[in-house]
Design an enzyme around this catalytic site. Structure first.
Site, PDB file in Angstrom:
ATOM      1  N   GLY A  26     -11.124  -9.542 -14.221  1.00 40.51           N
ATOM      2  CA  GLY A  26     -11.479  -9.740 -12.532  1.00 40.51           C
ATOM      3  C   GLY A  26     -12.652  -9.371 -12.080  1.00 40.51           C
ATOM      4  O   GLY A  26     -13.452  -8.526 -12.831  1.00 40.51           O
ATOM      5  N   ALA A  27     -13.638 -10.311 -11.526  1.00 42.80           N
ATOM      6  CA  ALA A  27     -14.858  -9.912 -10.769  1.00 42.80           C
ATOM      7  C   ALA A  27     -15.418  -9.488  -9.972  1.00 42.80           C
ATOM      8  O   ALA A  27     -16.180  -9.938  -9.167  1.00 42.80           O
ATOM      9  CB  ALA A  27     -16.098 -10.789 -11.552  1.00 42.80           C
ATOM     10  N   GLY A  28     -13.893  -9.733  -8.676  1.00 41.97           N
ATOM     11  CA  GLY A  28     -13.857  -8.904  -7.658  1.00 41.97           C
ATOM     12  C   GLY A  28     -14.558  -6.996  -7.179  1.00 41.97           C
ATOM     13  O   GLY A  28     -15.018  -6.701  -8.101  1.00 41.97           O
ATOM     14  N   ASP A  85     -18.800 -18.605 -11.690  1.00 52.63           N
ATOM     15  CA  ASP A  85     -19.794 -17.850 -11.477  1.00 52.63           C
ATOM     16  C   ASP A  85     -19.721 -16.448 -11.000  1.00 52.63           C
ATOM     17  O   ASP A  85     -20.689 -15.506 -10.876  1.00 52.63           O
ATOM     18  CB  ASP A  85     -20.089 -18.891  -9.992  1.00 52.63           C
ATOM     19  N   ARG A  86     -19.020 -16.398 -10.099  1.00 53.26           N
ATOM     20  CA  ARG A  86     -18.628 -14.616  -9.885  1.00 53.26           C
ATOM     21  C   ARG A  86     -18.577 -13.709 -10.999  1.00 53.26           C
ATOM     22  O   ARG A  86     -19.309 -12.727 -11.276  1.00 53.26           O
ATOM     23  CB  ARG A  86     -17.335 -14.401  -8.931  1.00 53.26           C
ATOM     24  N   LYS A  89     -13.368  -6.403  -0.312  1.00 51.66           N
ATOM     25  CA  LYS A  89     -14.077  -5.234  -0.778  1.00 51.66           C
ATOM     26  C   LYS A  89     -15.709  -5.728  -1.204  1.00 51.66           C
ATOM     27  O   LYS A  89     -16.201  -4.590  -0.426  1.00 51.66           O
ATOM     28  CB  LYS A  89     -13.058  -4.579  -1.906  1.00 51.66           C
ATOM     29  N   ASN A  98     -14.814   0.331  -1.052  1.00 50.38           N
ATOM     30  CA  ASN A  98     -14.045   0.775  -0.725  1.00 50.38           C
ATOM     31  C   ASN A  98     -13.173   1.732   0.527  1.00 50.38           C
ATOM     32  O   ASN A  98     -12.283   2.054   0.407  1.00 50.38           O
ATOM     33  CB  ASN A  98     -12.788   1.331  -1.624  1.00 50.38           C
ATOM     34  N   SER A 132       0.537  -0.872  -0.128  1.00 50.19           N
ATOM     35  CA  SER A 132      -0.339  -0.015   0.029  1.00 50.19           C
ATOM     36  C   SER A 132       0.657   1.047   0.436  1.00 50.19           C
ATOM     37  O   SER A 132       1.683   1.772   1.237  1.00 50.19           O
ATOM     38  CB  SER A 132      -1.107  -0.303   1.034  1.00 50.19           C
TER      39      SER A 132
END
Length: 519
Positions: free
Chosen positions: A375-377, A402-403, A300, A321, A251
């Site tokens: 990316g589906a997060g 599935d996500r 998130k 976030n 970070s």
């Protein structure tokens, strides 16, 4: 804010020195002073072939700043394995030679202090210490241990734990804020990092920092303590904000938010928080002192279940976030500043290259474009909802089919198998967005799509911001695409967070200057 900008002197910054020779110790003392230490902890048990009289004279004769002498035995987590009588004699010798502080263990306190009382001329201050190995005991046990340390009659006391969970650090804060004499208390290890940064807020006597080139797990650097965290200005009223993430070491939030807080004279501190269990974390860190949080990988989406209320945008996206603790009732409110940050960064980059013929300036340059999302997060959901709101046509890939399918259904998009992403042929002029950790330091050589397809994209966006220009962006730029770094998204979402954190306006130009100089 009370006391903002007022430098108080109670808490000192100390750096541990573990040189293997006396010459190295002397060099490191001078280096530590240059880097901003107030005093040094000299670990005699690390010196090879240590000769007490000769070596202590050299160290103490050449000290450029106050010195704490520590000669830690194996049984208390140190390196010394020799005769106990010789070890204590060396500590007494250090006292006679003018060491500023002498650290010794609780187990030998009566022996050491008994002999010290016979020497009425000693100017050294004594520190009796206790290292709690293994599982951190309940707070009641730690309070009893502190009372035992106090009963020895030493000038100061030190208690060190090895936290396996960030929730254990609150025990340190409790001890610091209730102790009636100078107390050094902290946790070693990565989960103990926050115990150093927030030491001053809760009344601690000493905060530890490592020198450049000599990292110590769980310790901030001296430079970051002085420059990014500005610990010398923290006080009991300082509001705490932090990044909830795992991992958290990547970070850059502290080097952006903390200088910005100072710039607008806001009494806040932003720290990384390595969190293992969200439920336990929020149940323990419920004090108004902990006023807000950023949320990173992998929390998130999961963190929405721990918010008392969700902002409508965060609720529709299903990802948060930013969390604020409402002062009036302590409830946690979840927001999403990722969505607009990422989409406006992409739109602005497209506009800089010129609008398509006939397009009105008010319309989004994303309207009607194919938007390929990997990316589906949490970050992916923010991008997907933002792109959909601009009229883009989404194609979504994720390791978890599935996500990906659930997100595609929510944004009227198309879902594809993740293994097909390498061979996927986009429409000419499509947008590619990577919302996975692929390419993040230290695994910087990976990209989510086939290189030969990059020339078909008009723009490539990467949510990864360490490094600033990922391999994906380098390859895309070489293929002729417009590129947008995750740094731009990071800056924009941080500006949104800052506004929520402080209730004021972020110093946008100042924050952009930090980004340009530090990233």
């Amino acid at each position: 804010m009370d006391d903002v900008g007022v430098l108080k002197k109670e808490t000192m910054i100390c750096t541990p020195l573990m040189g293997q020779s006396v010459e190295q110790m002397v060099r490191d003392m001078h280096k530590a002073k240059v880097e901003g230490a107030d005093l040094v902890e000299v670990r005699l048990d690390y010196i090879n072939n240590f000769h007490p009289q000769q070596d202590l004279e050299i160290i103490l004769r050449n000290k450029p700043l106050p010195v704490m002498i520590v000669y830690r035995p194996k049984w208390e987590g140190g390196q010394y394995e020799g005769d106990e009588h010789s070890r204590l004699e060396a500590l007494h010798l250090a006292e006679k030679l003018g060491a500023d502080y002498i650290d010794f263990e609780l187990k030998v306190a009566s022996d050491f202090l008994g002999k010290q009382k016979m020497d009425q001329h000693s100017s050294s201050r004594t520190i009796v210490s206790c290292y709690v190995d293994g599982v951190t005991p309940p707070i009641e046990d730690l309070i009893c241990r502190v009372a035992l340390l106090q009963s020895t009659g030493a000038d100061m006391i030190k208690l060190v734990i090895n936290a396996t969970n960030i929730t254990e650090i609150t025990k340190i804060f409790h001890l610091l804020s209730h102790c009636q004499m100078p107390l050094i208390a902290y946790s070693i290890g990565d989960r103990g990092f926050m115990s150093q940064i927030l030491c001053r807020k809760f009344g601690g006597f000493l905060v530890y920092g490592s020198m450049e080139g000599s990292p110590v797990a769980g310790l901030p650097t001296l430079e970051s303590l002085r420059e990014a965290y500005k610990v010398q200005y923290i006080n009991k009223d300082t509001k705490v904000f932090g990044l909830i993430s795992k991992p958290v070491g990547h970070s850059k939030g502290p080097i952006l938010h903390n200088p910005a807080f100072r710039h607008v004279n806001y009494n806040g501190i932003y720290v990384p928080m390595l969190v293992d269990d969200l439920k336990e974390f929020f149940s323990i860190y419920s004090s108004p002192d902990f006023a807000g949080f950023s949320v990173g990988i992998p929390y998130k989406e999961a963190v929405t279940g721990f918010c008392d209320e969700l902002h409508p945008l965060a609720q529709s996206i299903g990802a948060v976030n930013t969390i604020m603790r409402r002062p009036s009732d302590g409830k946690l409110i979840g927001y999403n500043t990722d969505c607009e940050a990422s989409i406006t960064a992409i739109e602005d980059a497209l506009r800089e290259r010129g609008l398509p013929n006939g397009e009105a300036p008010l319309n989004s340059p994303l309207t009607g474009k194919q938007f390929v999302l990997v990316g589906a997060g949490g970050a992916g959901r923010a991008l997907a909802f933002g792109a959909r709101s601009r009229g883009a046509q989404l194609v979504i890939f994720d390791l978890d089919f599935d996500r990906a399918n659930s997100l595609a259904h929510a944004v009227s998009g198309e879902v594809k198998l993740y293994e097909d992403v390498a061979n996927f042929q986009p429409e000419k002029g499509a947008i590619l967005a990577n919302a996975t950790p692929l390419g993040m330091h230290p695994n910087t050589d990976r990209i989510p799509v086939a290189e030969e397809t990059l020339s078909d994209y008009q723009l490539v966006f990467d949510s990864v911001y360490t490094p600033r220009k990922t391999r994906l962006l380098k390859e895309a730029e070489a293929a002729g695409a417009i590129i947008v770094s995750g740094v731009e998204m990071f800056l924009r979402q941080a500006i949104g967070q800052f506004n929520l954190f402080t209730g004021g306006e972020a110093p946008e130009e100042f924050m952009r200057e930090i980004i340009l100089s530090k990233f």
